[in-house]
Design a protein around this motif. Structure first.
Motif, PDB file in Angstrom:
ATOM      1  N   ASN A 183      54.567  24.090 -41.018  1.00 19.39           N
ATOM      2  CA  ASN A 183      55.153  25.215 -41.370  1.00 19.39           C
ATOM      3  C   ASN A 183      53.348  26.321 -40.988  1.00 19.39           C
ATOM      4  O   ASN A 183      53.302  27.225 -40.047  1.00 19.39           O
ATOM      5  CB  ASN A 183      55.463  25.765 -42.236  1.00 19.39           C
ATOM      6  N   GLU A 184      52.226  26.131 -41.168  1.00 16.73           N
ATOM      7  CA  GLU A 184      51.306  26.985 -40.862  1.00 16.73           C
ATOM      8  C   GLU A 184      50.672  26.842 -39.899  1.00 16.73           C
ATOM      9  O   GLU A 184      50.994  27.492 -39.049  1.00 16.73           O
ATOM     10  CB  GLU A 184      50.394  26.346 -42.417  1.00 16.73           C
ATOM     11  N   MET A 185      50.703  25.374 -39.409  1.00 13.23           N
ATOM     12  CA  MET A 185      50.372  25.316 -37.674  1.00 13.23           C
ATOM     13  C   MET A 185      51.245  25.883 -37.182  1.00 13.23           C
ATOM     14  O   MET A 185      50.800  26.555 -35.806  1.00 13.23           O
ATOM     15  CB  MET A 185      50.354  23.841 -37.410  1.00 13.23           C
ATOM     16  N   TRP A 186      52.540  25.449 -37.150  1.00 14.37           N
ATOM     17  CA  TRP A 186      53.526  26.844 -36.294  1.00 14.37           C
ATOM     18  C   TRP A 186      53.265  28.193 -36.038  1.00 14.37           C
ATOM     19  O   TRP A 186      53.220  29.084 -35.721  1.00 14.37           O
ATOM     20  CB  TRP A 186      54.651  26.672 -36.078  1.00 14.37           C
ATOM     21  N   GLU A 239      52.430  11.432 -43.244  1.00  7.95           N
ATOM     22  CA  GLU A 239      51.385  12.131 -43.992  1.00  7.95           C
ATOM     23  C   GLU A 239      51.389  13.724 -44.297  1.00  7.95           C
ATOM     24  O   GLU A 239      49.715  13.791 -44.476  1.00  7.95           O
ATOM     25  CB  GLU A 239      50.081  11.046 -43.459  1.00  7.95           C
ATOM     26  N   GLN A 240      52.182  14.360 -43.005  1.00  2.35           N
ATOM     27  CA  GLN A 240      51.750  15.601 -43.064  1.00  2.35           C
ATOM     28  C   GLN A 240      51.862  15.976 -43.990  1.00  2.35           C
ATOM     29  O   GLN A 240      53.672  16.047 -44.071  1.00  2.35           O
ATOM     30  CB  GLN A 240      51.259  16.307 -41.595  1.00  2.35           C
ATOM     31  N   SER A 241      52.401  17.381 -45.278  1.00  2.00           N
ATOM     32  CA  SER A 241      53.567  18.021 -45.560  1.00  2.00           C
ATOM     33  C   SER A 241      54.075  18.599 -44.989  1.00  2.00           C
ATOM     34  O   SER A 241      53.862  19.822 -43.660  1.00  2.00           O
ATOM     35  CB  SER A 241      53.082  18.133 -46.384  1.00  2.00           C
ATOM     36  N   GLU A 242      55.539  18.877 -44.967  1.00  2.18           N
ATOM     37  CA  GLU A 242      56.415  20.301 -44.070  1.00  2.18           C
ATOM     38  C   GLU A 242      55.061  21.695 -44.462  1.00  2.18           C
ATOM     39  O   GLU A 242      55.533  22.340 -43.743  1.00  2.18           O
ATOM     40  CB  GLU A 242      57.362  20.637 -45.011  1.00  2.18           C
TER      41      GLU A 242
END
Length: 497
Positions: free
Chosen positions: A443-446, A436-439
């Protein structure tokens, strides 16, 4: 009732003083006894060492029975029984008589485990180290005998000196009868059950080994110094007794300091310093051809073994609160046995090569081994505590390596996700992904994790059974001393949407 409890520390400490006074009668008077009874060097070593046997072995049952019957009864019986071997020693005329008397004089050393088992019942845990250290000052009874007995023997005879010690035995049997605590808390666990509950615990045997070294060093030099200083350095009996008394007093008075240090600071770190000091002390004694260097080496043993004796008994109730009686007895017994073999070994070594260096070097090597073990215990304890905290935390915890492969999870993780640890080890945390989370979200999290080394936020994940749930997740970065990433740690808890 409060007054009775308040009297137990001074009463039991003074009772230990009397017990230890009697325990070292043979070694303190040996320079006089051998003038009256013909003895070889080997026989002298055996006679001075033999009181340690019963004084060590009996510490185990005395520690146990103190929990069952209380200190009052055991001190009374011990004091009264000791009158028999003291009287027999005063009439001894042969090597066999001295052996029999010495064996039963060992009861005087065995009473040590009575107080270390009884007294902690009257004080909070944070004071146990100091209280047992104060009680351990009773060791100074050996100093009184080492100094006083030769003086009395010089004025009258060694037999008169022996009979004098019947007086304090009778006195303290009476004082324990009057002022001992009749209502001391008791435990009814069987001896077999207590032994079976502790004998497989490696900490019991490590503590026993430590006390074997620290208290054993104290006992060995206490029984060996009077005769050794006379024969090796040609000192007078009174001078040797005075020097031995100084060694005993220093070691004994530092025992409560060791207990206080164990209460105040990390006892493992205190013992690291103790064993490092004993390692150096043993080396110094090995190369001490003069009385000055030998005195420095002996006093350094007194300092470090005294502190160590007090600190070790801080660890016993820390690890074995419900089995303190039997464990105190076992640890105390091993300490007593630590004083049995050194006099004999030193004599054998001297007979073979004419000096004592190898025997004293053994002390250094035992201390070095103890230093290594205590360092290992310290870091193992820290690791066990960390694992305990992780495994019992209320939040789910997930640890990965630098490549993102799962290396550890805790019980809360298993409860929340439905996955067992063995099912997720070496896998990627994306097995929890709900899709349910987008790629872009990941990317922003990492990117934030790489820049700030931490990320927090809501995330929707999926349990093993397919159920979707929302959690609050915090991801942190762990690095080594070279600033290289070693692990990622995720901590999460389930929340309502």
């Amino acid at each position: 009732m409060k007054n009775i409890k308040g009297r137990q520390l001074p009463l039991q400490t003074l009772s230990l003083v009397v017990g230890f006074m009697v325990w070292v009668l043979l070694s303190s008077l040996m320079s006089f006894i051998k003038q009256d009874i013909s003895l070889t060097a080997g026989q002298i070593s055996l006679i001075t060492a033999v009181p340690v046997i019963l004084g060590s072995v009996l510490r185990v049952p005395l520690g146990f029975y103190t929990n069952r019957f209380g200190a009052r009864g055991l001190f009374i019986l011990s004091m009264l029984f000791l009158i028999l071997p003291v009287g027999y020693l005063g009439m001894a005329n042969s090597f066999a008589d001295l052996i029999v008397a010495g064996l039963f004089l060992g009861i005087g050393g065995a009473v040590f485990s009575v107080g270390v088992t009884s007294l902690p019942k009257y004080y909070p845990k944070e004071k146990h180290g100091f209280v047992n250290g104060i009680y351990g000052v009773g060791n100074i009874g050996t100093a009184f005998t080492s100094f006083g007995a030769p003086i009395i023997a010089g004025m009258y005879s060694w037999r008169i000196a022996v009979f004098v010690f019947i007086i304090p035995l009778l006195l303290f049997a009476i004082l324990n009868y009057i002022y001992g605590d009749r209502n001391e808390p008791k435990m009814e666990t069987s001896l077999k059950q207590q032994v079976l509950s502790v004998y497989k615990n490696n900490k019991l045997w490590f503590l026993s080994f430590f006390y074997f070294l620290t208290f054993g060093s104290f006992v060995a030099l206490t029984v060996y110094l009077p005769n050794f200083l006379v024969s090796e350095f040609q000192l007078t009996e009174v001078d040797a007794g005075l020097r031995t008394a100084g060694f005993i007093a220093l070691c004994t008075l530092l025992r409560p300091v060791g207990g206080w240090l164990g209460d105040k600071f990390n006892p493992f770190k205190v013992l690291m310093i103790v064993f490092a000091g004993l390692t150096v002390s043993g080396i110094l004694l090995s190369f001490s051809p003069t009385i000055l260097l030998y005195t420095i080496g002996s006093l350094s043993v007194a300092i470090f073994s005294g502190i160590g004796n007090g600190t070790i008994f801080k660890l016993v109730p820390l690890y074995f609160s419900k089995q303190a009686g039997i464990v105190n007895g076992i640890v105390a017994a091993m300490g007593g046995l630590g004083g049995f073999s050194p006099p004999i070994i030193l004599t054998i070594v001297h007979d073979i090569n004419g000096h004592y260096a190898i025997g004293f070097m053994a002390l250094s090597q035992f201390a070095l081994a103890s230093l290594i073990i205590i360092i290992w215990m310290y870091y193992t304890d820290k690791l066990n505590l960390s694992n305990y905290i992780v495994n019992n935390a209320g939040q789910g915890i997930l640890v990965t390596d630098e490549n993102g492969k799962i290396t550890k999870v805790n019980k809360a993780f298993e409860k929340i996700t439905g996955y067992l640890e063995e099912e997720v080890l070496s896998t990627n945390p994306n097995i929890l992904s709900s899709g349910e989370q987008s790629e872009e979200f990941y990317n922003e999290m990492w990117q934030q994790i790489r820049e700030k080394e931490i990320w927090q936020g809501k995330i929707i994940n999926k349990r093993k059974d397919g159920e979707i749930y929302t959690q609050w997740l915090s991801i942190s970065v762990l690095k080594d001393a070279g600033d290289n990433v070693t692990n990622y740690v995720g901590v999460f808890s389930e929340i309502d949407k």
